[in-house]
Scaffold this active site. Structure first.
Site, short mmCIF file in Angstrom:
data_model
loop_
_atom_site.label_atom_id
_atom_site.label_comp_id
_atom_site.label_asym_id
_atom_site.label_seq_id
_atom_site.Cartn_x
_atom_site.Cartn_y
_atom_site.Cartn_z
N HIS A 88 -19.19 11.92 -1.90
CA HIS A 88 -19.88 11.46 -0.68
C HIS A 88 -20.26 9.99 -0.87
O HIS A 88 -20.54 9.57 -2.00
CB HIS A 88 -21.13 12.32 -0.44
N GLU A 136 -15.70 9.63 6.37
CA GLU A 136 -17.00 9.21 6.92
C GLU A 136 -17.16 7.71 6.75
O GLU A 136 -17.33 7.24 5.61
CB GLU A 136 -18.16 9.90 6.18
O1 G3P Z 1 -22.15 14.32 5.13
C1 G3P Z 1 -22.52 14.11 6.46
C2 G3P Z 1 -23.31 12.89 6.63
O2 G3P Z 1 -23.07 11.84 5.74
C3 G3P Z 1 -23.38 12.41 8.04
O3 G3P Z 1 -24.70 12.07 8.24
O4 G3P Z 1 -26.74 11.83 9.51
O5 G3P Z 1 -24.66 10.66 10.24
O6 G3P Z 1 -24.83 13.13 10.50
P1 G3P Z 1 -25.26 11.92 9.72
#
Ligand code: G3P
Length: 213
Positions: A88, A136
């Site tokens: 992550h 992400e």
């Molecule tokens: O692993 C999921 C996370 O990094 C996303 O965070 O708070 O943007 O939904 P958020």
């Protein structure tokens, strides 16, 4: 099936007594066509004995033995945890460690959702034998602008790379509503990761429900 991974991170709302209450509440949310997983803090992974679909947020490639501080797959499997996030953007590991962890997971039948920050990393993960890649963009994590609305073209390109290796793609960052889910799905993603939109919500059950179309 479309996967939703709720990452509890180490938010106050997602840990200990509060975390257990949150898990109890949102683990009731079900809808045909969706698999929901809960990535809880390490100290709460024993909750997998009470609730299904609990996964880890990180795992190390080692076996049992002298590896102080490590989170190892054999122990997770003993608890009933069958999968983990890896790499992550808030818990980056090196490429050598990623390759070792993929090998260890394959030998134990343990599932890894390996996070990627960009197309180059996605390609590396696919070539290294990942089965699931979770894209992400770090700058959108924790915000109100979703990956689906802000970077649809990269989701499409990530999907193309992943499909050419037979790898499943999940996407995350800033996910807030069913529109984010439907755009992601229409661009070829097979799941999403979400954290603050559920874990920090005043109505987590409602927020999770509202992601499902
Ligand atoms: O692993 C999921 C996370 O990094 C996303 O965070 O708070 O943007 O939904 P958020």
């Amino acid at each position: 099936m479309f996967s939703i991974i709720v990452n509890f991170k180490v938010y106050r709302e997602g840990f200990g007594k509060e975390g257990k209450g949150l898990l109890r509440e949102i683990s009731n949310v079900r809808k045909d066509g969706y698999d929901v997983y809960f990535a809880v803090p390490h100290a709460d992974l024993h909750l997998a004995e009470l609730y299904g679909n609990v996964i880890a947020q990180h795992v190390d490639p080692y076996s049992e033995g002298a590896h102080t501080g490590s989170v190892i797959m054999e122990h997770l499997i003993d608890y009933g945890v069958k999968a983990s996030l890896l790499n992550h953007s808030e818990k980056k590991i090196g490429r050598k460690a990623i390759e070792e962890t993929i090998r260890a997971a394959d030998s134990l039948g343990f599932r890894l959702y390996i996070c990627s920050e960009n197309l180059e990393e996605t390609r590396f993960l696919c070539e290294s034998g990942a089965n699931y890649v979770a894209y992400e963009p770090p700058e959108l994590i924790g915000g109100n602008v979703s990956v689906a609305t802000s970077k649809p073209e990269i989701i499409r390109e990530s999907t193309d790379i992943c499909k050419s290796y037979g790898v499943k793609l999940l996407v995350g960052a800033g996910v807030r509503n069913s529109n984010d889910v439907s755009i992601s799905s229409s661009l070829g993603a097979e799941g999403i990761l979400v954290s603050s939109g559920i874990v920090r919500s005043k109505q987590p059950e409602h927020s999770l429900n509202s992601l499902m179309i």
